[in-house]
Design a protein around this motif. Structure first.
Motif, PDB file in Angstrom:
ATOM      1  N   THR A  56      58.429  39.071  25.656  1.00 39.01           N
ATOM      2  CA  THR A  56      58.128  39.911  24.496  1.00 39.01           C
ATOM      3  C   THR A  56      59.336  40.752  24.099  1.00 39.01           C
ATOM      4  OG1 THR A  56      55.779  40.050  25.087  1.00 39.01           O
ATOM      5  CG2 THR A  56      56.623  41.722  23.586  1.00 39.01           C
ATOM      6  N   VAL A  57      59.971  41.379  25.078  1.00 34.06           N
ATOM      7  CA  VAL A  57      61.157  42.197  24.798  1.00 34.06           C
ATOM      8  C   VAL A  57      62.268  41.330  24.217  1.00 34.06           C
ATOM      9  CG1 VAL A  57      62.974  43.599  25.837  1.00 34.06           C
ATOM     10  CG2 VAL A  57      60.586  43.942  26.522  1.00 34.06           C
ATOM     11  N   VAL A 120      55.471  45.552  22.902  1.00 34.34           N
ATOM     12  CA  VAL A 120      55.794  45.663  21.481  1.00 34.34           C
ATOM     13  C   VAL A 120      55.716  47.121  21.041  1.00 34.34           C
ATOM     14  CG1 VAL A 120      54.996  45.128  19.144  1.00 34.34           C
ATOM     15  CG2 VAL A 120      55.099  43.324  20.867  1.00 34.34           C
ATOM     16  N   THR A 121      54.662  47.811  21.453  1.00 31.60           N
ATOM     17  CA  THR A 121      54.470  49.210  21.072  1.00 31.60           C
ATOM     18  C   THR A 121      55.616  50.085  21.559  1.00 31.60           C
ATOM     19  OG1 THR A 121      52.062  48.931  21.166  1.00 31.60           O
ATOM     20  CG2 THR A 121      52.900  51.191  21.223  1.00 31.60           C
ATOM     21  N   ILE A 122      56.000  49.937  22.811  1.00 32.91           N
ATOM     22  CA  ILE A 122      57.066  50.762  23.389  1.00 32.91           C
ATOM     23  C   ILE A 122      58.411  50.415  22.750  1.00 32.91           C
ATOM     24  CG2 ILE A 122      58.352  51.235  25.509  1.00 32.91           C
ATOM     25  CD1 ILE A 122      55.659  50.834  27.003  1.00 32.91           C
ATOM     26  N   THR A 123      58.632  49.118  22.461  1.00 30.93           N
ATOM     27  CA  THR A 123      59.876  48.716  21.803  1.00 30.93           C
ATOM     28  C   THR A 123      60.005  49.360  20.435  1.00 30.93           C
ATOM     29  OG1 THR A 123      59.878  46.583  22.949  1.00 30.93           O
ATOM     30  CG2 THR A 123      61.235  46.764  20.971  1.00 30.93           C
ATOM     31  N   ASN A 128      62.877  53.263  16.846  1.00 30.47           N
ATOM     32  CA  ASN A 128      62.616  53.852  15.523  1.00 30.47           C
ATOM     33  C   ASN A 128      61.981  52.881  14.530  1.00 30.47           C
ATOM     34  OD1 ASN A 128      63.721  56.440  16.169  1.00 30.47           O
ATOM     35  ND2 ASN A 128      65.772  55.558  15.987  1.00 30.47           N
ATOM     36  N   GLY A 129      60.933  52.229  14.995  1.00 29.68           N
ATOM     37  CA  GLY A 129      60.180  51.364  14.096  1.00 29.68           C
ATOM     38  C   GLY A 129      60.738  49.972  13.912  1.00 29.68           C
ATOM     39  N   LYS A 130      61.658  49.559  14.777  1.00 30.89           N
ATOM     40  CA  LYS A 130      62.232  48.215  14.682  1.00 30.89           C
ATOM     41  C   LYS A 130      61.909  47.433  15.951  1.00 30.89           C
ATOM     42  CE  LYS A 130      66.005  49.779  11.734  1.00 30.89           C
ATOM     43  NZ  LYS A 130      67.463  49.914  11.576  1.00 30.89           N
ATOM     44  N   LYS A 262      46.343  57.598  20.765  1.00 32.08           N
ATOM     45  CA  LYS A 262      46.863  58.834  20.160  1.00 32.08           C
ATOM     46  C   LYS A 262      48.330  59.074  20.484  1.00 32.08           C
ATOM     47  CE  LYS A 262      45.898  63.782  19.696  1.00 32.08           C
ATOM     48  NZ  LYS A 262      45.816  63.713  18.224  1.00 32.08           N
ATOM     49  N   PHE A 263      48.715  58.839  21.741  1.00 33.18           N
ATOM     50  CA  PHE A 263      50.062  59.218  22.175  1.00 33.18           C
ATOM     51  C   PHE A 263      51.070  58.065  22.170  1.00 33.18           C
ATOM     52  CE2 PHE A 263      47.343  62.489  24.122  1.00 33.18           C
ATOM     53  CZ  PHE A 263      47.939  63.615  23.573  1.00 33.18           C
ATOM     54  N   LEU A 264      50.606  56.828  22.007  1.00 33.66           N
ATOM     55  CA  LEU A 264      51.531  55.695  21.941  1.00 33.66           C
ATOM     56  C   LEU A 264      51.393  54.926  20.630  1.00 33.66           C
ATOM     57  CD1 LEU A 264      51.504  54.100  25.532  1.00 33.66           C
ATOM     58  CD2 LEU A 264      53.352  55.363  24.444  1.00 33.66           C
ATOM     59  N   VAL A 265      50.213  54.355  20.433  1.00 38.62           N
ATOM     60  CA  VAL A 265      50.016  53.444  19.307  1.00 38.62           C
ATOM     61  C   VAL A 265      50.133  54.161  17.969  1.00 38.62           C
ATOM     62  CG1 VAL A 265      48.406  51.841  18.220  1.00 38.62           C
ATOM     63  CG2 VAL A 265      48.571  51.950  20.717  1.00 38.62           C
ATOM     64  N   GLN A 266      49.493  55.310  17.840  1.00 43.22           N
ATOM     65  CA  GLN A 266      49.540  56.038  16.569  1.00 43.22           C
ATOM     66  C   GLN A 266      50.969  56.438  16.204  1.00 43.22           C
ATOM     67  OE1 GLN A 266      47.413  59.912  16.196  1.00 43.22           O
ATOM     68  NE2 GLN A 266      46.244  58.869  14.602  1.00 43.22           N
ATOM     69  N   LYS A 267      51.746  56.825  17.202  1.00 39.83           N
ATOM     70  CA  LYS A 267      53.147  57.184  16.942  1.00 39.83           C
ATOM     71  C   LYS A 267      53.944  55.958  16.501  1.00 39.83           C
ATOM     72  CE  LYS A 267      53.474  61.197  20.020  1.00 39.83           C
ATOM     73  NZ  LYS A 267      54.167  61.790  21.186  1.00 39.83           N
ATOM     74  N   ALA A 268      53.655  54.805  17.124  1.00 47.39           N
ATOM     75  CA  ALA A 268      54.348  53.576  16.735  1.00 47.39           C
ATOM     76  C   ALA A 268      53.976  53.184  15.303  1.00 47.39           C
ATOM     77  CB  ALA A 268      53.996  52.443  17.711  1.00 47.39           C
TER      78      ALA A 268
END
Length: 276
Positions: A56-57, A120-123, A128-130, A262-268
């Motif tokens: 994935t990475v 994918v979320t952490i990447t 910054n959204g890429k 709330k703390f990972l996905v929403q920020k991504a």
């Protein structure tokens, strides 16, 4: 340009083949090749974490958008559901819903597919959204997860119920499932408990993907309501153990999912929108 294109082809091929192989074919039977053989259980769990994460990475590094990963993940989850149905119709014992091996098969599949999701979320968070397209990936991923989720729900609450099983109703906290886990730390009981918590955590994320407003709230409420309905139905219709401890554990799973959202996905999701 040619070298970049070759890397893209390589990353896509590795991702689909490796994740597909783990999600669809990893089981836990008495003998056979390593992906069937329960003697290699530890190795298969390690591979279920490392291989999807690495591919994935790698794919995220070579792709400009997440379109391929979202489509591929949905297709793989669809094959899991279809494959499970076909294997059972063909009577293949390694994947029978009435055999213990199918529980491990499900656990390998869930681990692999959600390692993809969180990588994918952490990447996206760290870059910054890429690559772009996380919003589409998020929604498409959970559209693909719905059939898988329904299949797991039916298996957990219908398929694994013995016809001659005796059912109980427990309304005293910490005297049912939780007490059983603490007293009998067997593999099956621990796996069942962790599986229920993980299921309701993923259901939280799935609920958030379809909520137009108050996503974090619905991420908790939707699985909590389902848990209450399920336990009540089990008690009324003698479909299983109606246990307040199950409500506590499944609610904890819903809370974990809501917090992850709330703390990972929403920020991504926000970073993805800001990068457009």
């Amino acid at each position: 340009m040619k070298t970049t294109r070759n890397y893209v082809i390589l990353s896509r091929t590795l991702f689909f083949c490796c994740v597909f192989f783990i999600v669809v074919l990893f089981s836990d039977w008495f003998s056979g090749p390593f992906f069937f053989n329960r003697n290699y259980r530890v190795l298969k769990y390690i591979l279920a974490f490392l291989v999807p994460g690495a591919t994935t990475v790698f794919s995220c590094k070579t792709e400009r958008t997440l379109n391929y990963l979202s489509n591929a993940s949905t297709i793989i989850m669809s094959f899991f559901v279809i494959g499970l149905l076909i294997f059972n119709l063909l009577g293949i014992p390694q994947f029978s819903v009435y055999e213990m091996s199918s529980l491990f098969h499900i656990s390998y599949a869930l681990i692999a597919i959600f390692v993809v999701f969180f990588c994918v979320t952490i990447t996206v968070l760290c870059n910054n959204g890429k690559p772009k397209g996380y919003e589409r990936f998020f929604k498409t991923f959970f559209i693909g997860y719905i059939p898988m989720m329904i299949t797991l729900y039916v298996l957990f609450y219908v398929g694994y119920r013995a016809d001659d099983a005796s059912y109980i109703i427990n309304i005293i906290p910490f005297k049912g499932e939780i007490k059983t886990v603490l007293n009998d730390f067997s593999e099956l009981i621990v796996m069942r408990t962790i599986g229920n918590i993980a299921f309701y955590s993923t259901l939280s994320l799935s609920s958030a993907s379809f909520a137009k407003r108050n996503s974090s709230l619905w991420a908790f409420l939707a699985p909590f309501i389902l848990c209450i309905v399920t336990e009540t139905a089990q008690g009324i219709f003698s479909m299983g153990d109606a246990d307040i401890d199950d409500v506590i554990l499944n609610s904890a799973g819903a809370l974990i999912g809501a917090l992850l959202y709330k703390f990972l996905v929403q920020k991504a999701r926000r970073k993805d929108l800001c990068s457009e």
